[in-house]
Write a protein that holds these residues in place. Sequence first.
Motif, PDB file in Angstrom:
ATOM      1  N   SER A 121       0.820  -1.206   0.000  1.00  9.07           N
ATOM      2  CA  SER A 121       0.000   0.000   0.000  1.00  9.07           C
ATOM      3  C   SER A 121       0.857   1.262   0.000  1.00  9.07           C
ATOM      4  O   SER A 121       0.603   2.213  -0.738  1.00  9.07           O
ATOM      5  CB  SER A 121      -0.922  -0.019   1.224  1.00  9.07           C
TER       6      SER A 121
ATOM      7  N   ASP B  24       4.787   5.981  -4.792  1.00 10.87           N
ATOM      8  CA  ASP B  24       4.969   6.116  -6.241  1.00 10.87           C
ATOM      9  C   ASP B  24       4.050   7.192  -6.798  1.00 10.87           C
ATOM     10  O   ASP B  24       4.463   8.024  -7.625  1.00 10.87           O
ATOM     11  CB  ASP B  24       4.690   4.767  -6.915  1.00 10.87           C
ATOM     12  N   ASP B  25       2.810   7.207  -6.322  1.00 14.19           N
ATOM     13  CA  ASP B  25       1.866   8.250  -6.761  1.00 14.19           C
ATOM     14  C   ASP B  25       2.356   9.630  -6.327  1.00 14.19           C
ATOM     15  O   ASP B  25       2.244  10.612  -7.078  1.00 14.19           O
ATOM     16  CB  ASP B  25       0.478   7.988  -6.174  1.00 14.19           C
ATOM     17  N   ALA B  26       2.895   9.710  -5.102  1.00 13.41           N
ATOM     18  CA  ALA B  26       3.376  10.993  -4.593  1.00 13.41           C
ATOM     19  C   ALA B  26       4.549  11.509  -5.422  1.00 13.41           C
ATOM     20  O   ALA B  26       4.613  12.699  -5.750  1.00 13.41           O
ATOM     21  CB  ALA B  26       3.801  10.852  -3.124  1.00 13.41           C
TER      22      ALA B  26
ATOM     23  N   CYS C 207       9.412   4.167   2.176  1.00 12.85           N
ATOM     24  CA  CYS C 207       8.236   4.790   1.564  1.00 12.85           C
ATOM     25  C   CYS C 207       7.677   5.899   2.444  1.00 12.85           C
ATOM     26  O   CYS C 207       7.264   6.956   1.939  1.00 12.85           O
ATOM     27  CB  CYS C 207       7.165   3.737   1.289  1.00 12.85           C
TER      28      CYS C 207
ATOM     29  N   SER D 179       7.415   9.865   1.313  1.00 14.50           N
ATOM     30  CA  SER D 179       6.135  10.580   1.322  1.00 14.50           C
ATOM     31  C   SER D 179       6.163  11.766   2.279  1.00 14.50           C
ATOM     32  O   SER D 179       5.639  12.844   1.979  1.00 14.50           O
ATOM     33  CB  SER D 179       4.999   9.619   1.708  1.00 14.50           C
TER      34      SER D 179
ATOM     35  N   ARG E 289       5.223  10.791  -8.573  1.00 15.87           N
ATOM     36  CA  ARG E 289       4.738  11.172  -9.905  1.00 15.87           C
ATOM     37  C   ARG E 289       4.007  12.515  -9.870  1.00 15.87           C
ATOM     38  O   ARG E 289       4.247  13.389 -10.717  1.00 15.87           O
ATOM     39  CB  ARG E 289       3.819  10.087 -10.455  1.00 15.87           C
ATOM     40  N   SER E 290       3.134  12.708  -8.898  1.00 15.86           N
ATOM     41  CA  SER E 290       2.377  13.960  -8.837  1.00 15.86           C
ATOM     42  C   SER E 290       3.280  15.130  -8.486  1.00 15.86           C
ATOM     43  O   SER E 290       3.104  16.248  -8.985  1.00 15.86           O
ATOM     44  CB  SER E 290       1.229  13.843  -7.822  1.00 15.86           C
ATOM     45  N   ASN E 291       4.290  14.879  -7.635  1.00 14.37           N
ATOM     46  CA  ASN E 291       5.181  15.965  -7.250  1.00 14.37           C
ATOM     47  C   ASN E 291       6.163  16.330  -8.345  1.00 14.37           C
ATOM     48  O   ASN E 291       6.700  17.438  -8.355  1.00 14.37           O
ATOM     49  CB  ASN E 291       5.919  15.605  -5.953  1.00 14.37           C
TER      50      ASN E 291
ATOM     51  N   ILE F 275       2.590   1.978  -3.375  1.00 14.86           N
ATOM     52  CA  ILE F 275       1.689   2.630  -4.333  1.00 14.86           C
ATOM     53  C   ILE F 275       1.548   4.113  -3.997  1.00 14.86           C
ATOM     54  O   ILE F 275       1.630   4.982  -4.862  1.00 14.86           O
ATOM     55  CB  ILE F 275       0.309   1.939  -4.323  1.00 14.86           C
ATOM     56  N   ALA F 276       1.352   4.399  -2.713  1.00 11.82           N
ATOM     57  CA  ALA F 276       1.168   5.786  -2.301  1.00 11.82           C
ATOM     58  C   ALA F 276       2.424   6.620  -2.568  1.00 11.82           C
ATOM     59  O   ALA F 276       2.342   7.755  -3.049  1.00 11.82           O
ATOM     60  CB  ALA F 276       0.811   5.836  -0.810  1.00 11.82           C
TER      61      ALA F 276
END
Length: 440
Positions: free
Chosen positions: A14, A20-22, A88, A92, A24-26, A17-18
Amino acid sequence: MALSLPELKQRAASLLIAADDAVRSNEQEAGFVQAQFGDGAVAPFMKALADARSNLSESFKLQQTLEDAIPATEEQQRASYTEIISRCEAASEALAEQKVSFDSLRELEKNAPQALELLRSGQAKAAAKIADAEHRMAELCVRYSDAAVGPVSDNIDQARERLKFLDTAARTAQQKLSEADPAAAAVAVRAGEESLHQTNVLVDAIAKVRHELDSARTNLDRAVEDAARDLAQAKATMAAGQHTDLAGPVAGAEAVLSQVQQQLQSDGIDPIAALQRMEAALQGLDRALSGVRNQQDQARRARDALQQAVMSAQARISVASDYIAARRGGVGSGARTRLAEAQRTLDAALSLQQTNPESSLTHAQQAAALASRAAELARSDVQGFGGLDNRGYGGGMFGSRGCGGGLGGAMLGGILIDSILRGDGGDAGRDGDPGGSGSF
């Protein structure tokens, strides 16, 4: 309660994923901020992003290893999943901190004129504080030795440098506002705010050190009295033909007591160092007298020793933390690591105070030693700091060359990095570890 292996696996997945998303968005956020506020403002974010990518890469590598057909014990799996979770979370959290900083910067852009007015008001108050602190510093130098006041010996000069840069930043902000460039004005105001903060840290640190030295001086007088009383008890015991094994500890404590008493008669004592020697001598004597004293006396002395050790560790951590905070652009990882370990060790000491006072005392003493070492390493780093020496800067936001306008102090404080001066992504101006280059 410890998580089961399946729970660890699910949590790691979990968080992967969080994170990796952070990342990419940043990466997209970095582009927006760079376009709005310039390279200088985005540089700390880019470093956090690079660190996050590195942690994420290592986490994916660990995850792949776990998914391969490589036999692994449950202990090895637990260690890998725990490391994935830790990496992770670190990635984050670092990105979240930068987002908060940029959200604040965007808000500042909307209120730059009012923020600039507050900054100027803070500048006047800080100037008055520096003048008062200069008198206190002079008194400290008379009462205590150079070594004792070493952690704050250059704080007045450093505070003046930060205040000088604050003025540079405020004038830059005013110019950018007149040019209808509120984003650049916000960056300049933020740099000025950090400079004001560091000015106050530097000035307040002098009062902290004075309090620590005065407390140590008072406690030293008490320790001298305790030593004299303990020595009298030990000598009386030996005179009665009992506990002849006290001879060694008595001789050691007498030597230290005599040395400290001589220092007390002269000017410029280092009460912290003297108190350390007295406490070490008293601990040795306490152990030797444990068979002579009643249980109540032993408990009282143990409580006093623990309380003093905890207070000493807290004070040293505070002094080292303030020193690094106001010079973070010049302080490397060694000092920071030891400071973090000092705080962790002190936390352990505090948690053991009631259940295991002996172990708590050991932890508190270790924390104090670590904090002292952190301060020594930090001072060594600052002495070797290159800053803006032999460099020419022009055309950056603050438009000065060399170390004028407080730029040298701003570099040492980590308020500025090369990119905001030159408009590129240069090095922070110090060999080795980049330390903490600050927000702008």
